[in-house]
Motif scaffolding. Structure first.
Motif, PDB file in Angstrom:
ATOM      1  N   LEU A 158      67.770  23.185 -31.978  1.00  0.00           N
ATOM      2  CA  LEU A 158      68.044  21.558 -32.059  1.00  0.00           C
ATOM      3  C   LEU A 158      69.750  21.687 -30.996  1.00  0.00           C
ATOM      4  N   LEU A 159      70.415  22.797 -31.700  1.00  0.00           N
ATOM      5  CA  LEU A 159      71.349  22.956 -31.171  1.00  0.00           C
ATOM      6  C   LEU A 159      71.504  23.278 -30.291  1.00  0.00           C
ATOM      7  N   LYS A 160      70.737  24.333 -29.699  1.00  0.00           N
ATOM      8  CA  LYS A 160      70.968  24.830 -28.409  1.00  0.00           C
ATOM      9  C   LYS A 160      70.437  23.599 -27.012  1.00  0.00           C
ATOM     10  N   GLU A 161      69.630  22.840 -27.392  1.00  0.00           N
ATOM     11  CA  GLU A 161      69.386  21.555 -26.471  1.00  0.00           C
ATOM     12  C   GLU A 161      69.490  20.226 -26.620  1.00  0.00           C
ATOM     13  N   SER A 162      70.178  19.486 -28.126  1.00  0.00           N
ATOM     14  CA  SER A 162      71.026  18.300 -28.309  1.00  0.00           C
ATOM     15  C   SER A 162      72.081  18.687 -28.963  1.00  0.00           C
ATOM     16  N   LEU A 164      74.512  16.421 -29.508  1.00  0.00           N
ATOM     17  CA  LEU A 164      74.752  15.167 -30.371  1.00  0.00           C
ATOM     18  C   LEU A 164      73.457  14.791 -31.379  1.00  0.00           C
ATOM     19  N   LEU A 165      72.093  14.762 -31.006  1.00  0.00           N
ATOM     20  CA  LEU A 165      71.267  14.878 -32.255  1.00  0.00           C
ATOM     21  C   LEU A 165      71.707  15.791 -33.576  1.00  0.00           C
ATOM     22  N   PHE A 166      71.883  17.356 -33.004  1.00  0.00           N
ATOM     23  CA  PHE A 166      72.307  17.709 -33.914  1.00  0.00           C
ATOM     24  C   PHE A 166      73.257  17.903 -35.298  1.00  0.00           C
ATOM     25  N   ASN A 167      74.402  16.412 -34.446  1.00  0.00           N
ATOM     26  CA  ASN A 167      75.104  15.950 -35.888  1.00  0.00           C
ATOM     27  C   ASN A 167      74.708  14.808 -35.875  1.00  0.00           C
ATOM     28  N   GLU A 168      73.789  13.648 -35.092  1.00  0.00           N
ATOM     29  CA  GLU A 168      73.519  12.593 -36.515  1.00  0.00           C
ATOM     30  C   GLU A 168      72.172  13.337 -37.283  1.00  0.00           C
ATOM     31  N   VAL A 169      72.336  14.635 -37.328  1.00  0.00           N
ATOM     32  CA  VAL A 169      70.979  15.488 -38.624  1.00  0.00           C
ATOM     33  C   VAL A 169      72.197  15.406 -39.165  1.00  0.00           C
ATOM     34  N   ARG A 170      73.183  16.707 -39.399  1.00  0.00           N
ATOM     35  CA  ARG A 170      73.964  16.415 -39.904  1.00  0.00           C
ATOM     36  C   ARG A 170      74.828  15.455 -40.506  1.00  0.00           C
ATOM     37  N   LYS A 171      74.967  14.225 -40.503  1.00  0.00           N
ATOM     38  CA  LYS A 171      75.791  13.516 -40.572  1.00  0.00           C
ATOM     39  C   LYS A 171      74.749  12.962 -41.800  1.00  0.00           C
ATOM     40  N   GLY A 172      73.055  12.942 -40.900  1.00  0.00           N
ATOM     41  CA  GLY A 172      72.285  12.257 -42.501  1.00  0.00           C
ATOM     42  C   GLY A 172      72.249  10.896 -41.737  1.00  0.00           C
ATOM     43  N   LYS A 173      72.213  10.897 -40.753  1.00  0.00           N
ATOM     44  CA  LYS A 173      71.599   9.580 -40.238  1.00  0.00           C
ATOM     45  C   LYS A 173      70.018   9.892 -39.576  1.00  0.00           C
ATOM     46  N   LEU A 174      69.133  11.101 -38.900  1.00  0.00           N
ATOM     47  CA  LEU A 174      68.308  11.656 -38.665  1.00  0.00           C
ATOM     48  C   LEU A 174      67.688  12.759 -38.879  1.00  0.00           C
ATOM     49  N   THR A 175      66.305  13.427 -39.842  1.00  0.00           N
ATOM     50  CA  THR A 175      65.480  14.094 -39.978  1.00  0.00           C
ATOM     51  C   THR A 175      65.422  15.291 -39.000  1.00  0.00           C
ATOM     52  N   LEU A 176      66.138  16.658 -39.538  1.00  0.00           N
ATOM     53  CA  LEU A 176      65.364  17.287 -38.211  1.00  0.00           C
ATOM     54  C   LEU A 176      63.824  17.238 -37.359  1.00  0.00           C
ATOM     55  N   ALA A 179      64.797  13.788 -35.132  1.00  0.00           N
ATOM     56  CA  ALA A 179      65.277  14.325 -34.278  1.00  0.00           C
ATOM     57  C   ALA A 179      64.849  15.108 -33.270  1.00  0.00           C
ATOM     58  N   LYS A 180      63.964  16.171 -33.813  1.00  0.00           N
ATOM     59  CA  LYS A 180      62.799  16.975 -32.791  1.00  0.00           C
ATOM     60  C   LYS A 180      62.543  15.730 -31.776  1.00  0.00           C
ATOM     61  N   LYS A 181      61.437  14.648 -32.555  1.00  0.00           N
ATOM     62  CA  LYS A 181      60.626  13.485 -31.728  1.00  0.00           C
ATOM     63  C   LYS A 181      60.752  12.906 -31.064  1.00  0.00           C
ATOM     64  N   GLN A 182      62.152  12.909 -31.291  1.00  0.00           N
ATOM     65  CA  GLN A 182      63.407  12.231 -29.907  1.00  0.00           C
ATOM     66  C   GLN A 182      63.859  13.305 -28.519  1.00  0.00           C
ATOM     67  N   LEU A 183      64.012  14.126 -29.198  1.00  0.00           N
ATOM     68  CA  LEU A 183      64.154  14.922 -27.814  1.00  0.00           C
ATOM     69  C   LEU A 183      63.243  15.069 -26.860  1.00  0.00           C
ATOM     70  N   ASN A 184      61.506  15.043 -27.567  1.00  0.00           N
ATOM     71  CA  ASN A 184      60.607  15.537 -26.622  1.00  0.00           C
ATOM     72  C   ASN A 184      60.321  14.116 -25.950  1.00  0.00           C
ATOM     73  N   GLU A 185      60.905  12.768 -25.991  1.00  0.00           N
ATOM     74  CA  GLU A 185      60.352  11.542 -25.406  1.00  0.00           C
ATOM     75  C   GLU A 185      61.196  11.485 -24.492  1.00  0.00           C
ATOM     76  N   PRO A 186      60.609  11.106 -23.092  1.00  0.00           N
ATOM     77  CA  PRO A 186      61.271  10.824 -22.397  1.00  0.00           C
ATOM     78  C   PRO A 186      62.079  10.422 -21.649  1.00  0.00           C
ATOM     79  N   GLU A 187      63.089  10.306 -22.706  1.00  0.00           N
ATOM     80  CA  GLU A 187      63.816   8.982 -22.810  1.00  0.00           C
ATOM     81  C   GLU A 187      64.254   8.338 -20.860  1.00  0.00           C
TER      82      GLU A 187
END
Length: 243
Positions: A158-162, A164-176, A179-187
């Motif tokens: 996750l850190l390599k791919e995003s 931003l999302l890694f930091n959200e997980v690190r802060k406890g705002k998202l679970t892994l 974050a993986k689900k968001q990463l795979n969504e074609p936003e």
């Protein structure tokens, strides 16, 4: 030791992030009211745990309490991590992210240990089988943080791919998993799939006549003549005639 002495932070202390400004203010308020309830740990004169508490004490002029780490240097990282894991309420995903950030330090320690073991083998002071132990930094991190290697692998990916999302997980705002689900969504797929906006203008018959005159009289290219016509009429780009 005087509370006014500016102490250095040991590199191992920097494995964990400093508190935010608002968190520091809350800590200062608590220490000002209740005093320092947890000591600041030192090793060789440097702070290994308690940077935030140390700063809060200095700024509130509350007496600091220091305690010297008396364990082995090779166990220093494990000691500091254990203190922080007990103190902070971290979920499994957060622990995996912290494990990823500490992997480089663990890998360095692994290489140092391997070098020492190889040296001992050459001197006949160790068995060959000894070098096969504790060489995997991910396994070490898994043991220290109490999370699976799979979680650490996912956090590293996750850190390599995003970041931003890694930091959200690190802060406890998202679970892994979130974050993986968001990463795979074609936003942004809809935006990426739209036709690329081109520099286009709509030309009148007068513009075309002017372009022809400019090309023949001045010897300039059609591209420049179109731009000249556009500027002279202050045209807005459209999608009728491509440049």
């Amino acid at each position: 030791m005087s509370k006014n002495i500016e102490l250095e932070f040991h590199s191992v202390a920097n494995l964990f992030p400093m508190m935010t400004a608002s968190e520091i203010e809350a800590l200062k308020g608590d220490i000002a009211q209740n005093g320092l309830r947890e000591p600041i740990y030192l090793y060789q004169g440097k702070i290994i745990d308690g940077r935030n508490r140390y700063i809060a004490c200095l700024e509130t002029r509350v007496k600091t309490i220091f305690r010297e780490y008396e364990g082995k240097e090779s166990n220093l990282i494990d000691f500091v991590i254990s203190l922080n894991l007990v103190r902070r309420h971290l979920n499994t995903s957060q622990k995996a992210c912290l494990a990823v950030e500490i992997l480089p330090e663990l890998e360095k320690r692994t290489k140092d240990n391997l070098s020492k073991k190889m040296s001992a083998i050459r001197k006949g002071k160790a068995e060959d089988s000894a070098i096969l132990q504790n060489l995997n930094s991910s396994q070490t991190a898994s043991k220290i943080f109490g999370v699976s290697e799979r979680y650490i692998f996912d956090a590293k990916k996750l850190l390599k791919e995003s970041e931003l999302l890694f930091n959200e997980v690190r802060k406890g705002k998202l679970t892994l998993q979130q974050a993986k689900k968001q990463l795979n969504e074609p936003e942004v797929s809809a935006i990426l799939q739209e036709p690329e906006i081109s520099n286009v203008v709509e030309l009148t018959k007068n513009d075309l006549r002017r372009i022809k005159d400019l090309v023949s009289e001045l010897g300039i290219t059609e591209q420049k003549s179109i731009l000249s016509s556009e500027k002279s009429r202050n045209l807005q780009p459209t999608n009728k005639i491509l440049m």
